[in-house]
Design an enzyme around this catalytic site. Structure first.
Site, PDB file in Angstrom:
ATOM      1  N   PHE B  16       0.807  -1.420   0.124  1.00  0.00           N
ATOM      2  CA  PHE B  16       0.512   0.007   0.135  1.00  0.00           C
ATOM      3  C   PHE B  16       0.373   1.618   0.205  1.00  0.00           C
ATOM      4  O   PHE B  16       1.913   0.732   0.335  1.00  0.00           O
ATOM      5  CB  PHE B  16      -0.748  -0.047   1.263  1.00  0.00           C
ATOM      6  CG  PHE B  16      -1.918  -1.211   0.934  1.00  0.00           C
ATOM      7  CD1 PHE B  16      -3.289  -0.896   0.625  1.00  0.00           C
ATOM      8  CD2 PHE B  16      -1.640  -2.375   1.397  1.00  0.00           C
ATOM      9  CE1 PHE B  16      -4.213  -1.535   0.125  1.00  0.00           C
ATOM     10  CE2 PHE B  16      -2.712  -3.152   0.997  1.00  0.00           C
ATOM     11  CZ  PHE B  16      -3.832  -2.780   1.086  1.00  0.00           C
ATOM     12  N   CYS B  17       0.461   2.288   0.131  1.00  0.00           N
ATOM     13  CA  CYS B  17       1.167   3.776   0.043  1.00  0.00           C
ATOM     14  C   CYS B  17       1.964   4.138   0.830  1.00  0.00           C
ATOM     15  O   CYS B  17       2.091   3.626   2.177  1.00  0.00           O
ATOM     16  CB  CYS B  17       0.027   4.650  -0.037  1.00  0.00           C
ATOM     17  SG  CYS B  17       0.683   6.898   0.654  1.00  0.00           S
ATOM     18  N   PRO B  18       3.348   3.953   0.577  1.00  0.00           N
ATOM     19  CA  PRO B  18       3.396   4.829  -0.518  1.00  0.00           C
ATOM     20  C   PRO B  18       4.055   3.766  -1.571  1.00  0.00           C
ATOM     21  O   PRO B  18       5.089   3.927  -2.488  1.00  0.00           O
ATOM     22  CB  PRO B  18       4.260   5.546   0.440  1.00  0.00           C
ATOM     23  CG  PRO B  18       5.490   5.097   0.887  1.00  0.00           C
ATOM     24  CD  PRO B  18       4.521   4.440   1.736  1.00  0.00           C
ATOM     25  N   ASP B  43      -3.271  -2.034  -4.570  1.00  0.00           N
ATOM     26  CA  ASP B  43      -3.785  -1.342  -3.685  1.00  0.00           C
ATOM     27  C   ASP B  43      -4.213   0.101  -4.127  1.00  0.00           C
ATOM     28  O   ASP B  43      -4.461   1.052  -5.668  1.00  0.00           O
ATOM     29  CB  ASP B  43      -3.017   0.309  -2.939  1.00  0.00           C
ATOM     30  CG  ASP B  43      -2.614   1.396  -2.462  1.00  0.00           C
ATOM     31  OD1 ASP B  43      -4.108   1.723  -2.465  1.00  0.00           O
ATOM     32  OD2 ASP B  43      -1.965   2.353  -2.397  1.00  0.00           O
TER      33      ASP B  43
END
Lengths: 166, 82
Positions: B16-18, B43
């Site tokens: 997931f982010c980042p 994501d």
């Protein structure tokens, strides 16, 4: 003439934008977002500076960076009644839960995020006053720290940039 | 001198982010102008994030393809930062 104007606008667009992140907290739930924003901004071409002050200095303390905690007290977002956070062992439990969730989502650890930030060109600055107040010597800080600065340096660095205070 | 444009596939599924953006950026750093980078992501923020990244960095978003349980985001490298 028209060409000259065009050149100037292009030059302006090339200028690197700056993002300054002040991290004043040393809990995992504050340090992660700061690093996520810093690394992402760096990939988008921004010049990113992080300034570690007050409890934020704990995040760049060699001994503490790998074991930052989540505090359930004063954190109504946690899935438990706030008062229970005062019971001994609750901070450790909340931290374990959070660590487990992060690992499950394949999130890199905080020390790894610092390495990544450094690799992406993020500049890390420690606050000199905090180091003095907390009695933290330079040697206690992680190797990724670029320098130790005061507020005036930070303010002059941030000129024309965005500031995020965490 | 003619160089062959590369097509790289970066698998960021599950992160997931980042994660997806930093994975994409690592590939971008080692890429040449004209290269195609295909990012696989689960994501849900990746589509918007890569779109924003491409716009900001001056690269071209070629395609976003929704597969059954992930997304393929194709970016063409049209600008390299010195």
């Amino acid at each position: 003439m028209a060409q000259a104007t065009q050149l100037r606008t292009e030059e302006k667009a090339e200028q690197t934008e700056r993002m300054m992140i002040v991290l004043s907290k040393g809990t995992m739930d504050m340090v992660y977002p700061a690093l996520m924003i810093a690394t992402t901004a760096a990939t988008m071409g921004k010049e990113v500076h992080m300034f570690f002050t007050f409890w934020g200095l704990q995040a760049v303390n060699k001994k503490k960076v790998g074991s930052l905690k989540v505090a359930p007290v004063g954190n109504p977002g946690m899935p438990m009644p706030n008062i229970l956070g005062m019971i001994p062992g609750m901070t450790a439990m909340a931290t374990r839960m959070m660590n487990g969730k992060m690992k499950k989502q394949k999130m890199p650890s905080i020390p790894d995020m610092f390495k990544m930030a450094k690799d992406l060109g993020v500049k890390l600055h420690a606050c000199s006053t905090t180091m003095e107040v907390m009695g933290t010597p330079k040697e206690a800080l992680i190797d990724e720290i670029d320098d130790i600065i005061g507020a005036a340096t930070f303010i002059s660095l941030s000129e024309g940039g965005q500031i995020i205070f965490i | 001198m003619a160089t062959v444009e590369q097509h790289k596939v970066i698998d960021s599924r599950g992160s997931f982010c980042p994660g997806p953006i930093t994975d994409l950026f690592k590939a971008y750093r080692s890429s040449q102008l004209g290269d195609i980078i295909e990012l696989l992501a689960t994501d849900p923020a990746a589509k918007a994030d890569v779109t924003a990244w491409a716009q900001k960095s001056g690269n071209e978003l070629v395609d976003i393809i929704d597969e059954q349980d992930y997304t393929r985001i194709v970016v063409k490298i049209t600008k390299k930062r010195s």
